[in-house]
Design a protein around this motif. Structure first.
Motif, PDB file in Angstrom:
ATOM      1  N   LYS A 135       0.836  -1.203   0.000  1.00 21.06           N
ATOM      2  CA  LYS A 135       0.000   0.000   0.000  1.00 21.06           C
ATOM      3  C   LYS A 135       0.873   1.256   0.000  1.00 21.06           C
ATOM      4  O   LYS A 135       0.574   2.247  -0.666  1.00 21.06           O
ATOM      5  N   THR A 136       1.946   1.214   0.780  1.00 17.59           N
ATOM      6  CA  THR A 136       2.918   2.306   0.793  1.00 17.59           C
ATOM      7  C   THR A 136       4.259   1.749   0.317  1.00 17.59           C
ATOM      8  O   THR A 136       4.438   0.531   0.236  1.00 17.59           O
ATOM      9  N   ARG A 137       5.190   2.618   0.016  1.00 17.33           N
ATOM     10  CA  ARG A 137       6.489   2.149  -0.450  1.00 17.33           C
ATOM     11  C   ARG A 137       7.601   3.016   0.134  1.00 17.33           C
ATOM     12  O   ARG A 137       7.384   4.153   0.573  1.00 17.33           O
ATOM     13  N   VAL A 138       8.779   2.449   0.139  1.00 17.65           N
ATOM     14  CA  VAL A 138       9.969   3.219   0.473  1.00 17.65           C
ATOM     15  C   VAL A 138      10.140   4.294  -0.590  1.00 17.65           C
ATOM     16  O   VAL A 138       9.956   4.025  -1.784  1.00 17.65           O
ATOM     17  N   SER A 139      10.463   5.502  -0.186  1.00 15.38           N
ATOM     18  CA  SER A 139      10.606   6.575  -1.166  1.00 15.38           C
ATOM     19  C   SER A 139      11.758   6.270  -2.110  1.00 15.38           C
ATOM     20  O   SER A 139      12.718   5.582  -1.740  1.00 15.38           O
ATOM     21  N   PRO A 140      11.674   6.766  -3.343  1.00 14.22           N
ATOM     22  CA  PRO A 140      12.782   6.546  -4.280  1.00 14.22           C
ATOM     23  C   PRO A 140      14.129   6.997  -3.731  1.00 14.22           C
ATOM     24  O   PRO A 140      15.152   6.350  -3.979  1.00 14.22           O
ATOM     25  N   ALA A 141      14.128   8.108  -2.984  1.00  9.76           N
ATOM     26  CA  ALA A 141      15.394   8.592  -2.420  1.00  9.76           C
ATOM     27  C   ALA A 141      15.939   7.611  -1.384  1.00  9.76           C
ATOM     28  O   ALA A 141      17.138   7.303  -1.364  1.00  9.76           O
ATOM     29  N   ASP A 142      15.043   7.112  -0.511  1.00  8.30           N
ATOM     30  CA  ASP A 142      15.477   6.134   0.490  1.00  8.30           C
ATOM     31  C   ASP A 142      15.905   4.828  -0.170  1.00  8.30           C
ATOM     32  O   ASP A 142      16.863   4.179   0.260  1.00  8.30           O
ATOM     33  N   GLU A 143      15.180   4.448  -1.237  1.00  5.35           N
ATOM     34  CA  GLU A 143      15.540   3.222  -1.938  1.00  5.35           C
ATOM     35  C   GLU A 143      16.922   3.359  -2.577  1.00  5.35           C
ATOM     36  O   GLU A 143      17.736   2.424  -2.533  1.00  5.35           O
ATOM     37  N   ALA A 144      17.197   4.513  -3.130  1.00  3.50           N
ATOM     38  CA  ALA A 144      18.519   4.753  -3.722  1.00  3.50           C
ATOM     39  C   ALA A 144      19.621   4.696  -2.667  1.00  3.50           C
ATOM     40  O   ALA A 144      20.768   4.347  -2.962  1.00  3.50           O
ATOM     41  N   ALA A 145      19.239   5.014  -1.418  1.00  5.37           N
ATOM     42  CA  ALA A 145      20.200   4.975  -0.320  1.00  5.37           C
ATOM     43  C   ALA A 145      20.306   3.587   0.312  1.00  5.37           C
ATOM     44  O   ALA A 145      21.047   3.397   1.280  1.00  5.37           O
ATOM     45  N   GLY A 146      19.530   2.619  -0.225  1.00  6.76           N
ATOM     46  CA  GLY A 146      19.676   1.243   0.245  1.00  6.76           C
ATOM     47  C   GLY A 146      18.537   0.690   1.069  1.00  6.76           C
ATOM     48  O   GLY A 146      18.613  -0.452   1.539  1.00  6.76           O
ATOM     49  N   ALA A 147      17.472   1.454   1.254  1.00  9.44           N
ATOM     50  CA  ALA A 147      16.335   0.959   2.035  1.00  9.44           C
ATOM     51  C   ALA A 147      15.430   0.087   1.173  1.00  9.44           C
ATOM     52  O   ALA A 147      15.245   0.351  -0.021  1.00  9.44           O
ATOM     53  N   PRO A 180      24.910  -4.066   0.214  1.00 12.95           N
ATOM     54  CA  PRO A 180      23.834  -4.561   1.074  1.00 12.95           C
ATOM     55  C   PRO A 180      22.744  -3.511   1.260  1.00 12.95           C
ATOM     56  O   PRO A 180      22.976  -2.302   1.075  1.00 12.95           O
ATOM     57  N   GLN A 181      21.560  -3.970   1.609  1.00  8.40           N
ATOM     58  CA  GLN A 181      20.431  -3.075   1.822  1.00  8.40           C
ATOM     59  C   GLN A 181      19.956  -3.171   3.273  1.00  8.40           C
ATOM     60  O   GLN A 181      20.397  -4.036   4.031  1.00  8.40           O
ATOM     61  N   VAL A 182      19.058  -2.285   3.630  1.00  7.07           N
ATOM     62  CA  VAL A 182      18.427  -2.330   4.950  1.00  7.07           C
ATOM     63  C   VAL A 182      16.939  -2.541   4.743  1.00  7.07           C
ATOM     64  O   VAL A 182      16.266  -1.717   4.109  1.00  7.07           O
TER      65      VAL A 182
END
Length: 396
Positions: A135-147, A180-182
């Motif tokens: 329903k919600t997602r990790v923001s593109p900026a956070d995803e780019a940072a590894g989330a 690696p990601q978080v």
């Protein structure tokens, strides 16, 4: 050379005391060419430890199918049916699987474009990501940072018509390396889990049951789950929770009359707890996304009623209530300390007891990152065994 067992490489996040019996690396045998005696040992080890890792394997699709079938010799079809995924492109599984033409029980999964692979001239693969399902997602900026997040906690099973496979085999052919990601839970707890890129995360269904308080153990041992007909089509317009552990109750599921044709006798109603055929342990094995109803048996005669949930039994049809009860029982077991995130290497083979663990795809790849795995599981010749009368007396 004798079979040797080595502990899995647990990450620092894992509570090692909870993994004493879960998961082993197996050395000294070739899983693609096991003798009858070796297979019997491997079969017992799998049911005892839930997941077995073999490194540096050379495994053809035919060998992978033969190994998987050995756990259930009369099984024949891929877990969702050969050459089909719920028989319709509306299924949420449809984009994730490509069938190996000469061995239709083995699926090619992964990411990117693969050429001239086992009879497939070209296969465009897409690693399933939470960004298209939650329903919600990790923001593109956070995803780019590894989330990232867990995609969907599940059991490999059609959950309609076909029985849940006993085992799944997963073989890594091309494994891209990366930062690696978080994995964020994003459910208000603050829980996070450091994970290797593209990990497959596993949790023990036995631990899921063992850590429950008495009143939830009592509920679990008395309850069966009725799954929706064609559940992967039914849920196709719905959204998952941020933990990947079930669906948000927004009323977006398809009505039963919008589904492909279905038969009442093919609808699956399965126990919440599945009994291990070797250890006798009870494993909490529910695919929360497909669950539609809960059927609770009353407490057995003489059982303590104080504090018991649904002591007189119940048939719970309210979808929100069904999901809330399952989430309450399942969420503790996906805590970071209880998750094994496998750090894949090329030629890794993981064989897992599909009736004893839940697992999830994790993370996301760039479109040009090629990842290629072979997956095999077979619709079982029997339904999972539930708790015995003695189990019910003990836990209810």
């Amino acid at each position: 050379m004798a079979i040797e067992l080595v502990s899995l490489p647990l990450p620092p996040s894992a509570d090692a005391s909870k993994f004493a019996d879960f998961g082993k690396e197996v050395r000294g045998v070739n899983p693609g060419a096991l003798s009858e005696d070796e297979f019997k040992q491997i079969e017992e080890l799998l049911y005892k430890h839930s997941a077995l890792l073999f490194r540096d394997c050379e495994l053809t699709p035919e060998q992978q199918y033969a190994l998987t079938k050995a756990f259930d010799p009369t099984s024949e079809n891929y877990g969702h049916g050969n050459n089909k995924t719920e028989g319709t492109k509306k299924s949420i599984l449809h984009p994730d699987l490509k069938t190996i033409p000469r061995v239709p029980q083995v699926q090619l999964i992964g990411n990117g474009t693969v050429h001239d692979h086992e009879g497939l001239a070209e296969a465009k693969l897409k690693h399933p990501s939470h960004t298209t399902f939650h329903k919600t997602r990790v923001s593109p900026a956070d995803e780019a940072a590894g989330a990232t997040r867990f995609y969907r906690w599940h059991i490999d099973a059609a959950l309609y018509d076909l029985n849940p496979p006993r085992v799944t085999t997963l073989y890594g052919l091309v494994v891209p390396q990366g930062t690696p990601q978080v994995c964020r839970y994003d459910d208000g707890t603050g829980d996070v889990l450091p994970v290797p890129l593209g990990t497959t995360a596993f949790v023990s269904g036995k631990t899921m049951f063992d850590i429950l308080p008495p009143e939830l153990k009592s509920l679990a041992v008395r309850t069966r789950v009725r799954y929706a007909p064609h559940p992967y089509v039914w849920m196709s317009a719905a959204h998952a929770m941020p933990t990947g552990l079930g669906i948000e109750s927004e009323g977006l599921e398809l009505s039963y009359d919008e589904l492909p044709p279905w038969k009442e006798e093919a609808v699956k109603t399965l126990p919440v707890l599945w009994k291990n055929p070797v250890t006798g342990a009870l494993h909490f094995q529910v695919h929360p996304c497909g669950a539609a109803e809960l059927i609770v048996a009353p407490l057995p005669a003489g059982a303590k009623r104080e504090g018991a949930l649904y002591p007189d039994g119940a048939h719970i049809k309210d979808l929100k209530t069904v999901r809330e009860l399952l989430y309450k029982m399942q969420r503790p077991a996906i805590a970071p300390a209880l998750v094994y995130p496998h750090d894949w290497r090329e030629k890794d083979l993981v064989v897992f007891h599909n009736r004893g663990v839940l697992h999830s795809v994790v993370g996301a790849f760039a479109p040009d990152q090629v990842r290629a795995f072979h997956q095999c599981n077979l619709a079982a010749s029997d339904e999972p065994a539930g708790p015995s009368a003695e189990d019910v007396e003990r836990w209810a």
